[in-house]
Design a protein around this motif. Structure first.
Motif, mmCIF file in Angstrom:
data_model
loop_
_atom_site.group_PDB
_atom_site.id
_atom_site.type_symbol
_atom_site.label_atom_id
_atom_site.label_comp_id
_atom_site.label_asym_id
_atom_site.label_seq_id
_atom_site.Cartn_x
_atom_site.Cartn_y
_atom_site.Cartn_z
ATOM 1 N N GLN A 59 -24.421 -9.350 28.600
ATOM 2 C CA GLN A 59 -25.303 -10.543 29.166
ATOM 3 C C GLN A 59 -25.581 -10.515 30.824
ATOM 4 O O GLN A 59 -26.436 -10.753 30.574
ATOM 5 C CB GLN A 59 -24.656 -11.938 28.365
ATOM 6 C CG GLN A 59 -24.016 -11.949 27.008
ATOM 7 C CD GLN A 59 -25.649 -11.765 26.125
ATOM 8 O OE1 GLN A 59 -26.209 -11.994 26.704
ATOM 9 N NE2 GLN A 59 -25.118 -10.921 25.568
ATOM 10 N N GLY A 60 -25.059 -10.038 30.998
ATOM 11 C CA GLY A 60 -25.551 -9.773 32.940
ATOM 12 C C GLY A 60 -26.778 -9.406 33.004
ATOM 13 O O GLY A 60 -27.081 -9.556 33.426
ATOM 14 N N ALA A 61 -26.318 -7.355 32.266
ATOM 15 C CA ALA A 61 -27.565 -6.867 32.478
ATOM 16 C C ALA A 61 -28.910 -7.272 31.773
ATOM 17 O O ALA A 61 -29.783 -7.139 32.053
ATOM 18 C CB ALA A 61 -27.152 -5.859 31.837
ATOM 19 N N ALA A 62 -29.040 -8.365 30.577
ATOM 20 C CA ALA A 62 -29.495 -8.548 29.804
ATOM 21 C C ALA A 62 -30.366 -9.592 30.613
ATOM 22 O O ALA A 62 -31.662 -9.832 30.637
ATOM 23 C CB ALA A 62 -29.551 -9.498 28.091
ATOM 24 N N LEU A 63 -29.644 -10.641 31.122
ATOM 25 C CA LEU A 63 -29.991 -11.759 32.071
ATOM 26 C C LEU A 63 -30.865 -11.184 33.204
ATOM 27 O O LEU A 63 -31.804 -11.493 33.770
ATOM 28 C CB LEU A 63 -28.662 -12.888 32.368
ATOM 29 C CG LEU A 63 -28.946 -13.558 33.526
ATOM 30 C CD1 LEU A 63 -30.476 -14.777 32.806
ATOM 31 C CD2 LEU A 63 -27.650 -14.262 33.847
ATOM 32 N N TRP A 64 -30.319 -10.028 34.219
ATOM 33 C CA TRP A 64 -30.497 -10.151 34.674
ATOM 34 C C TRP A 64 -32.175 -8.883 35.018
ATOM 35 O O TRP A 64 -33.195 -9.415 35.318
ATOM 36 C CB TRP A 64 -29.956 -8.690 35.899
ATOM 37 C CG TRP A 64 -30.874 -7.599 36.712
ATOM 38 C CD1 TRP A 64 -31.307 -6.386 37.311
ATOM 39 C CD2 TRP A 64 -30.663 -8.378 38.129
ATOM 40 N NE1 TRP A 64 -31.745 -6.113 38.141
ATOM 41 C CE2 TRP A 64 -31.490 -6.826 39.065
ATOM 42 C CE3 TRP A 64 -30.487 -9.078 38.901
ATOM 43 C CZ2 TRP A 64 -31.587 -6.703 39.794
ATOM 44 C CZ3 TRP A 64 -30.461 -9.602 40.031
ATOM 45 C CH2 TRP A 64 -31.120 -8.542 40.540
ATOM 46 N N VAL A 68 -35.700 -10.733 36.136
ATOM 47 C CA VAL A 68 -36.696 -9.361 36.800
ATOM 48 C C VAL A 68 -37.898 -9.750 36.735
ATOM 49 O O VAL A 68 -39.283 -9.507 37.038
ATOM 50 C CB VAL A 68 -36.437 -8.497 37.102
ATOM 51 C CG1 VAL A 68 -37.716 -6.977 37.638
ATOM 52 C CG2 VAL A 68 -34.740 -8.000 38.082
ATOM 53 N N ASP A 69 -38.290 -9.656 34.562
ATOM 54 C CA ASP A 69 -39.326 -9.777 34.346
ATOM 55 C C ASP A 69 -39.678 -11.439 34.782
ATOM 56 O O ASP A 69 -41.091 -11.329 35.284
ATOM 57 C CB ASP A 69 -39.088 -9.537 33.070
ATOM 58 C CG ASP A 69 -38.827 -8.421 32.183
ATOM 59 O OD1 ASP A 69 -39.379 -7.345 32.880
ATOM 60 O OD2 ASP A 69 -38.029 -8.230 31.501
ATOM 61 N N THR A 70 -39.457 -12.031 34.503
ATOM 62 C CA THR A 70 -39.471 -13.935 35.382
ATOM 63 C C THR A 70 -40.193 -13.552 36.281
ATOM 64 O O THR A 70 -41.243 -14.547 36.868
ATOM 65 C CB THR A 70 -38.204 -15.040 34.842
ATOM 66 O OG1 THR A 70 -37.730 -14.619 33.713
ATOM 67 C CG2 THR A 70 -39.218 -16.178 34.905
ATOM 68 N N ALA A 71 -38.863 -13.188 37.533
ATOM 69 C CA ALA A 71 -39.817 -13.170 39.133
ATOM 70 C C ALA A 71 -41.073 -12.786 38.882
ATOM 71 O O ALA A 71 -42.066 -12.999 39.788
ATOM 72 C CB ALA A 71 -38.756 -12.614 39.389
ATOM 73 N N LYS A 72 -40.891 -10.701 38.282
ATOM 74 C CA LYS A 72 -42.552 -10.979 38.518
ATOM 75 C C LYS A 72 -43.901 -11.076 37.864
ATOM 76 O O LYS A 72 -44.947 -11.467 38.321
ATOM 77 C CB LYS A 72 -42.102 -8.987 37.786
ATOM 78 C CG LYS A 72 -41.892 -8.545 38.395
ATOM 79 C CD LYS A 72 -41.655 -6.629 37.221
ATOM 80 C CE LYS A 72 -40.542 -5.916 37.968
ATOM 81 N NZ LYS A 72 -40.221 -4.871 37.559
ATOM 82 N N SER A 73 -43.432 -11.762 36.598
ATOM 83 C CA SER A 73 -44.454 -12.770 36.098
ATOM 84 C C SER A 73 -45.182 -13.452 37.082
ATOM 85 O O SER A 73 -45.995 -14.267 37.196
ATOM 86 C CB SER A 73 -44.534 -13.258 34.857
ATOM 87 O OG SER A 73 -43.183 -13.783 34.730
ATOM 88 N N ALA A 74 -44.231 -14.104 37.662
ATOM 89 C CA ALA A 74 -44.377 -15.776 38.631
ATOM 90 C C ALA A 74 -45.357 -15.243 39.467
ATOM 91 O O ALA A 74 -45.492 -16.486 40.219
ATOM 92 C CB ALA A 74 -43.084 -16.398 38.375
#
Length: 99
Positions: A59-64, A68-74
């Motif tokens: 879950q840590g890998a999935a959360l990471w 990252v995807d959220t930060a890139k889109s933001a």
């Protein structure tokens, strides 16, 4: 509900307020300690600890990846999923109105 709270209160009062209650509490503590020290119980504990560690890594890998995807889109300057422009909650003038 009031009856349950009353019964729990009486039981706690007995356990902590009387000498015989404290003896019963000590017996319960010793029993729980013996059960916890049992090798069969410790086998289950180690098994579930290993499962929890594996789950946390997965879950840590999935959360990471999601972070990252959220930060890139933001930071890409794109709009929200509702096609509304992203606006700051507070601009520089709001943060320091005296200047």
């Amino acid at each position: 509900m009031k009856r349950i709270v009353f019964i729990v209160g009486v039981a706690v009062g007995y356990l902590f307020g009387t000498q015989s209650g404290r003896r019963q509490l000590e017996k319960l503590r010793v029993f729980a300690s013996d059960v916890w020290a049992d090798p069969r119980v410790q086998g289950y504990v180690q098994e579930y600890e290993a499962q929890a560690a594996a789950f946390a890594k997965q879950q840590g890998a999935a959360l990471w990846e999601k972070a990252v995807d959220t930060a890139k889109s933001a930071t890409s300057g794109s709009t929200t999923k509702y096609d509304e422009p992203v606006e700051p909650l507070m601009d520089a003038d709001d943060a320091n109105p005296a200047h």
